[in-house]
Design an enzyme around this catalytic site. Structure first.
Site, PDB file in Angstrom:
ATOM      1  N   SER A  95       0.829  -1.197   0.000  1.00 32.14           N
ATOM      2  CA  SER A  95       0.000   0.000   0.000  1.00 32.14           C
ATOM      3  C   SER A  95       0.871   1.258   0.000  1.00 32.14           C
ATOM      4  CB  SER A  95      -0.961  -0.052   1.196  1.00 32.14           C
ATOM      5  OG  SER A  95      -2.001   0.877   1.059  1.00 32.14           O
ATOM      6  N   ASP A 225      -9.517  -5.448  -4.484  1.00 34.06           N
ATOM      7  CA  ASP A 225      -8.950  -4.457  -3.569  1.00 34.06           C
ATOM      8  C   ASP A 225      -9.859  -3.233  -3.578  1.00 34.06           C
ATOM      9  OD1 ASP A 225      -7.406  -2.387  -2.369  1.00 34.06           O
ATOM     10  OD2 ASP A 225      -5.553  -3.428  -2.897  1.00 34.06           O
ATOM     11  N   HIS A 254      -7.405  -5.909  -0.214  1.00 31.64           N
ATOM     12  CA  HIS A 254      -6.223  -5.094   0.072  1.00 31.64           C
ATOM     13  C   HIS A 254      -5.377  -5.728   1.171  1.00 31.64           C
ATOM     14  CE1 HIS A 254      -3.910  -1.446  -0.201  1.00 31.64           C
ATOM     15  NE2 HIS A 254      -4.066  -1.179   1.084  1.00 31.64           N
TER      16      HIS A 254
END
Length: 274
Positions: A95, A225, A254
């Site tokens: 991320s 995601d 995610h």
């Protein structure tokens, strides 16, 4: 606890386990190095040296009131690398940490980086702009900022129990322990760092960083995601990195490093050993 002092005096906490080839991990917003527990244990048990730090203002690192931007994040990572004398490192970022890896490799990694892995990563650019019309509207991130100010604790519970791990999907195998651990990590960090970090992960343009990466790179992304949509991140990033391969995970979220750790770890190990 082990700390390294960054160039501006900020104390950065890090973990350093094992003694083999070094693999360094860069966590996402608003978490800490604890988010990598599954990967750290998996790799150290297979003879690797694993390093993971808490980003400034996150986890156990100093809650300073400045430097919550991608340039400082990358410089802090470089300080950890230099302090430990690491070379031939595989850098793994999730991320926001994927953005940190991209900037670190582009600006600080010359002669030290072996490979890079970007998992559910934010590059090249999250926010919608004239040149990035497929990005997410800035109002999405304004909502994040408002939630951090208004009731950060509830916002973090809502993220963890909903879209982050896909626990809002029908039939999801919901884990209260995973939710509580996400919340614990988030609430350990600084509200200011998290507030300012939203701009860092959403508005930083990593296009030039991706183009500068010249090491083998694996891009891993779940196609469900809900935090970093794949179409404007991984599917674009793979076209910008010279020696990159994209692996898409059907139906994964995610937070797949935690809730699908066996799958992620196996592919990570295969890439490291290739």
């Amino acid at each position: 606890m082990p700390f390294v002092t960054a160039s501006d005096g900020t104390e950065i906490f890090y973990k350093d386990w094992g003694s083999g080839r070094p693999i360094m991990f860069h966590h996402g917003w608003p978490l800490s190095s604890d988010d990598w527990d599954s990967q750290l244990l998996f790799l150290v048990q297979r003879g690797y040296r694993v390093i993971a730090h808490d980003r400034r203002g996150h986890g156990r690192s100093a809650q300073v009131g400045h430097g919550h931007d991608m340039d400082h994040y990358a410089a802090d990572a470089a300080a950890v690398v230099a302090h430990l004398g690491l070379r031939d490192v595989v850098h793994v970022g999730h991320s926001t940490g994927g953005g940190e890896v991209a900037r670190y490799v582009a600006r600080h990694g010359a002669g030290r980086v072996a490979k890079a892995v970007l998992i559910g990563a934010v590059p090249p650019l999250m926010v919608q702009t004239e040149s990035n019309p497929e990005g997410l509207p800035v109002e999405v991130f304004d909502g994040f900022r408002e939630a951090v100010v208004t009731n950060r604790s509830q916002f973090y519970l809502d993220l963890a129990s909903g879209p982050f791990y896909g626990f809002n999907r029908p039939g999801a195998d919901i884990s209260q322990g995973v939710i509580q651990n996400w919340w614990r990590q988030g609430m350990t960090g600084s509200a200011q760092a998290h507030y300012e970090g939203i701009k860092a992960f959403s508005e930083t343009d990593f296009t030039d960083d991706l183009r500068a990466i010249d090491v083998p790179t694996l891009i891993m992304h779940g196609d469900d995601d809900q935090i970093v949509p794949i179409a404007n991140s991984a599917e674009t990033a793979v076209t910008l990195v010279k020696n990159a391969r994209l692996k898409v995970y059907p139906g994964l979220s995610h937070g797949m490093c935690t809730v699908n750790a066996d799958t992620v770890n196996a592919d990570l190990l295969s890439f490291i050993e290739s």
